[in-house]
Motif scaffolding. Structure first.
Motif, PDB file in Angstrom:
ATOM      1  N   GLY A 156       0.819  -1.170  -0.068  1.00 46.98           N
ATOM      2  CA  GLY A 156       0.032  -0.208   0.030  1.00 46.98           C
ATOM      3  C   GLY A 156       0.698   1.289   0.069  1.00 46.98           C
ATOM      4  O   GLY A 156       0.257   2.251  -0.015  1.00 46.98           O
ATOM      5  N   ASP A 167      -3.717   1.969  -3.590  1.00 45.63           N
ATOM      6  CA  ASP A 167      -4.939   1.021  -4.152  1.00 45.63           C
ATOM      7  C   ASP A 167      -5.587   1.929  -5.486  1.00 45.63           C
ATOM      8  O   ASP A 167      -6.033   1.104  -6.241  1.00 45.63           O
ATOM      9  CB  ASP A 167      -6.081   1.203  -3.131  1.00 45.63           C
ATOM     10  CG  ASP A 167      -5.667   0.484  -1.885  1.00 45.63           C
ATOM     11  OD1 ASP A 167      -5.549  -1.000  -1.989  1.00 45.63           O
ATOM     12  OD2 ASP A 167      -5.375   0.886  -0.765  1.00 45.63           O
ATOM     13  N   THR A 222      -8.678  -4.783   1.324  1.00 42.75           N
ATOM     14  CA  THR A 222      -8.810  -4.017   0.174  1.00 42.75           C
ATOM     15  C   THR A 222     -10.070  -4.439  -0.527  1.00 42.75           C
ATOM     16  O   THR A 222     -10.332  -5.783  -0.526  1.00 42.75           O
ATOM     17  CB  THR A 222      -7.604  -3.912  -0.826  1.00 42.75           C
ATOM     18  OG1 THR A 222      -7.478  -5.271  -1.372  1.00 42.75           O
ATOM     19  CG2 THR A 222      -6.251  -3.501   0.023  1.00 42.75           C
ATOM     20  N   ASN A 254     -11.750   1.756  -5.720  1.00 45.19           N
ATOM     21  CA  ASN A 254     -10.950   1.203  -4.938  1.00 45.19           C
ATOM     22  C   ASN A 254     -10.715   1.528  -3.632  1.00 45.19           C
ATOM     23  O   ASN A 254     -10.906   2.791  -3.523  1.00 45.19           O
ATOM     24  CB  ASN A 254      -9.495   1.343  -5.703  1.00 45.19           C
ATOM     25  CG  ASN A 254      -9.110   0.606  -7.029  1.00 45.19           C
ATOM     26  OD1 ASN A 254      -9.840   1.301  -8.063  1.00 45.19           O
ATOM     27  ND2 ASN A 254      -8.981  -0.633  -7.007  1.00 45.19           N
ATOM     28  N   GLY A 265      -8.847   0.773   0.631  1.00 46.65           N
ATOM     29  CA  GLY A 265      -7.961  -0.268   1.254  1.00 46.65           C
ATOM     30  C   GLY A 265      -7.837   0.290   2.769  1.00 46.65           C
ATOM     31  O   GLY A 265      -8.078   1.487   2.976  1.00 46.65           O
TER      32      GLY A 265
END
Length: 871
Positions: free
Chosen positions: A29, A91, A158, A174, A176
């Motif tokens: 990440g 992400d 995620t 997206n 996370g």
């Protein structure tokens, strides 16, 4: 994804590296983990890298953008231009671009280069519905006095969604959430300023802390194709971060003087260092100057970043247009971090560097009050650090590109960008002393023992043979201990604390700072293709306006007279009034400059897959924001003045690149390149300037004869480098061997600097430059199993410059090994296990070449584990 990145790099007209976000496996990440694997790029070691430098240039000289637009960053509530990567997530990122030779259509404030994060789009992949995610944990071992592992599994998950509706609307989402722990031991030793052995140790500090970090966030991008020629987009990303840091620190120090012995061998004089010290052992006398300061620090760091853009793209046969409007916000907030410190004096100590552990020496008490007892400590201070930094960008851009169907295909591109940055900083930190109910310091009724935890705590990955030290619980909270602590006592009985009035008022008034920078830029560039040769050139013009506001420290004639007429003891109310009167005024300064940036890039492809490049580009490195905000600090005792320099000019760089690249099929490349950066108006810290007398001395006639330290332009720097890079998947091998792949890169820098004085230096005398760095990686990717082993190397470098060779601080070479594994259960699920820093590589700084260990940061291995899923 990596095949597309290699293709884009191959097609680029200038020198750049492009890599997909997953090119090196799971990045945890953090974009810095990927960037640090590229040639010419050095990232902080460790799982959560904070800074990234390109081609040896300081991280503040690297522009960081998302989809070409500047990204705001709270930068630890500071006034620098650095970008802290651990504050943003990975992400929403499809690929990363490192431009080392910028073109005229790019912002010019990029002496080191430009790091561009390209956001994910549903049109980057096939349009069917894609839903994926991961669920896992991050775990790091560290040890307590009992030697047991104490970390817990920290969640890591995620989710991603992508789909194209009717070939018109693309949706990409997206998100996370990751938690991690950094448990670290830090040892710092200060030695006698001496270029021969032995040298005594006059200070030793041991810091034992852990940071628990939670980073979460994501974003959404909508792409709408109105027609085959027209597309509009809306893109947004938000990241939040929360850090809890607990530090337990001890600093052992004494005076830098050696005692003498009389004829009978007895110690005499006021010297603190016992004669007869050796390279590995120093003993201190139990004098008032010999002390042990113990502090417990609790830090809460929070903040968020936001990036939004809206725009459109129009592509016709011979004309293309694109435009966007963007906004970026970065906030870092320290709402009230607490430090409780207390000191024991008159202790005798012996510092011993052991053969089995020279970096964390043993401390042995030889005399004086028992440093294991809380009753030996006095002169406590309770500090509350409150800081906040708000960074904001907003702007718009327009670009137009016209192609001509001539004998030699040609195009011309022009456009403009308007950009504004603001930075608001506050720091109303406070300092108090706990004096107890009788409101008298060191009277005996403070009873510091009431604030101790039940047992001493050690958070780091190793146990050191120190005397037991008194620790109290986290300031301002009641975690882990039901009894009173300094924070709860401060809230319940503020009358038991004495305020440092001058410090508290000056912290509030002197650290209210505002900054605004507006850049209006336009450019024109063109490209012509003559057979296999393409030539692109152009220029960019930028108008920059800056404005900064800070505190004005003035003692008016009327105020001088009033203070002179005061009779008796200065009361707290009068002291508060005096300090407010001295610091409450504001001063603002503004500046303006225009720069022209020419550029020329040539690309020649003599045969399929082989490309040669020559590039020339010009860039600037803008001064630190803190130096463009007026601020002056005066020490009347030492008669010194430290001042910012709002008239500081930007650094200017001429950049030359030459290289050759060869691209393998289906996906792989080898490249070799050399570069030269000639930097003028080098920015450096200049001290020892004697302030002249007279009203025009820059300080309204005050501080005549004081020594001034400020930032200045002067001299130049030269950076020359070699970059080699290789990556390939061995799909041409037979059978199971085709699953192997490898990557490697190597960077060598040669630097020289002239700071506008008689002192110059080569590679080993320019701070921050890492002369050698490299990466090696071997992978095996073949269903159902994949394995990656990656090695990252950073060579010796100068960390801190000093006129004395004994005070030069060097970074020791470091090699970090990571291992990443994935096992496919079926087409929808797989398991992953990653291990970072499997060789427990420490960060070490040395004085006097590698003779004296100045600072050692000892980290531990970290594991990432979990399951990935796809629908």
């Amino acid at each position: 994804g990596n095949a597309l990145a290699i293709t884009l790099q191959r097609q680029a007209p200038n020198v750049k590296n492009i890599v997909s976000a997953d090119a090196f496996g799971n990045a945890g990440g953090n974009p810095a983990e990927v960037l640090g694997r590229l040639a010419g790029v050095v990232a902080d070691s460790g799982f959560e890298g904070r800074y990234v430098s390109v081609r040896g240039i300081d991280q503040t000289m690297t522009a960081v953008t998302m989809d070409g637009n500047s990204m705001a960053n709270g930068a630890s509530a500071g006034a620098t231009r650095e970008f802290q990567f651990e504050l943003i997530g990975m992400d929403r990122i499809e690929r990363l671009e490192v431009t080392k030779s910028p073109t005229p259509d790019m912002d010019a404030d990029s002496i080191a280069g430009v790091i561009n994060l390209v956001s994910k789009s549903a049109f980057d992949r096939s349009g069917e519905r894609r839903i994926s995610g991961s669920l896992g944990a991050i775990w790091r071992p560290f040890y307590t006095a009992g030697g047991q592992h104490q970390d817990k599994l920290r969640k890591n998950w995620t989710i991603a969604y992508s789909e194209v509706f009717k070939d018109r609307l693309g949706v990409s989402f997206n998100y996370g959430n990751r938690q991690s722990l950094l448990a670290l031991d830090v040892s710092t030793q200060s030695f006698e300023n001496k270029e021969t052995d032995p040298a005594y140790v006059y200070q030793y500090a041991y810091n034992d802390f852990k940071i628990t970090r939670t980073r979460y966030g994501g974003g959404l991008k909508l792409d709408y194709k109105l027609s085959d020629t027209t597309r509009f987009f809306i893109n947004g990303q938000v990241n939040w971060h929360v850090e809890y840091e607990d530090d337990n620190n001890s600093t052992y120090s004494t005076a830098q003087s050696v005692a003498t012995r009389d004829a009978n061998g007895n110690l005499t004089g006021t010297g603190a260092i016992v004669p007869g010290y050796s390279r590995d052992a120093t003993e201190w006398r139990p004098l008032a100057a010999t002390s042990v300061a113990v502090s417990s620090i609790s830090t809460l760091k929070g903040g968020w970043s936001e990036n939004y853009s809206i725009g459109g793209v129009h592509k016709y046969r011979n004309l293309s247009l694109d435009y966007d409007v963007f906004k970026s916000v970065g906030v870092t907030d320290y709402p009230g971090n607490a430090t409780f410190q207390y000191t024991a004096t008159g202790v005798g100590l012996r510092i011993e560097r052991r053969a089995d552990e020279p970096y964390f020496p043993r401390v042995v008490q030889t005399s004086g009050p028992d440093i294991r007892s809380i009753n030996s400590y006095t002169n406590n201070t309770f500090n509350i650090a409150i800081m906040r930094g708000d960074d904001k960008y907003r702007g718009l851009s327009f670009n137009a590109k016209k192609s001509f169907e001539t004998l030699a295909p040609t195009w011309i591109k022009t456009g403009f960008r308007l950009r504004e940055q603001t930075r608001e900083l506050t720091k109303p930190s406070q300092s108090w002393r706990y004096v107890g109910p009788d409101r008298a310091l060191n009277s005996g009724d403070e009873n510091l023992a009431q604030f101790l935890s039940l047992t001493p705590k050690t958070n780091g990955p190793v146990i050191l043979p120190f005397p037991a030290r008194p620790f109290r619980d986290r300031p301002g909270t009641s975690y882990d201990y039901a009894g009173p602590n300094i924070g709860t006592t401060f809230r319940a009985h503020p009358e038991w604390f004495l305020e440092d009035i001058v410090t508290n008022i000056t912290n509030d008034l002197n650290n209210r700072q505002s900054f605004k920078e507006t850049i209006n830029a336009g450019y024109i560039m063109g490209n012509v293709e003559i057979g296999r040769l393409s030539i692109m050139g152009g220029l960019r013009v930028e108008d920059t306006d800056t404005w900064g506001e800070g505190a004005l420290r003035v003692i008016t004639p009327e105020e001088k007279a009033r203070r002179a007429a005061w009779v008796g003891v200065v009361t707290d109310a009068e002291l508060r009034r005096r300090t407010t009167e001295e610091y409450s005024r504001r001063i603002s300064v503004s500046g303006q400059y225009r720069k022209v940036f020419p550029g020329l890039h040539m690309k020649f492809e003599p045969m399929r897959g082989l490309i040669t490049r020559l590039s020339y580009a010009t860039n600037i490195g803008r001064p630190s924001i803190g130096n463009l905000i007026p601020s002056t600090t005066v020490n009347y005792d030492t008669q010194t003045v430290s001042s910012t320099n709002p008239s500081l000019k930007p650094q200017f760089s001429n950049n030359f690149d030459a290289g050759v690249e060869y691209y393998f099929e289906p996906a792989g490349s080898f490249s070799a390149g050399v570069f030269l950066k000639e930097i003028n108006d080098f920015q450096f810290s200049q001290g020892g300037i004697v302030i002249p007398a007279g009203q025009d001395n820059g300080f309204n006639g005050e501080y005549s004869g004081y020594a001034l330290t400020t930032r200045a332009n002067g001299g130049s720097a030269r950076v020359r480098g070699l970059e080699l890079a290789y990556q390939q998947q061995f799909t041409f091998l037979p059978g199971w061997l085709k699953g192997f792949g490898a990557f490697a890169n190597y960077t060598r820098l040669d630097t020289f600097g002239d700071y506008g004085t008689t002192r110059t230096g080569g590679t080993n005398s320019i701070t921050g430059f890492v002369p050698t760095a490299g990466n090696i990686g071997l992978s095996y990717i073949r269903t159902p199993f994949s394995l990656r082993v990656q090695l990252k190397y950073k060579g010796k470098f100068l960390n801190t410059f000093n006129a004395s060779n004994a005070r030069l601080v060097w970074g020791m070479p470091q090699t970090v090994v990571d291992v990443k594994a994935v096992y496919n259960i079926n087409r929808r699920f797989d398991l992953y296990l990653d291990a970072y820093n499997v060789n427990d590589a420490p960060n070490r700084l040395f004085e006097w070449e590698f003779g004296r260990p100045q600072n050692t940061r000892k980290d531990s291995i970290m594991f990432l584990m979990g399951v990935n899923g796809r629908l």
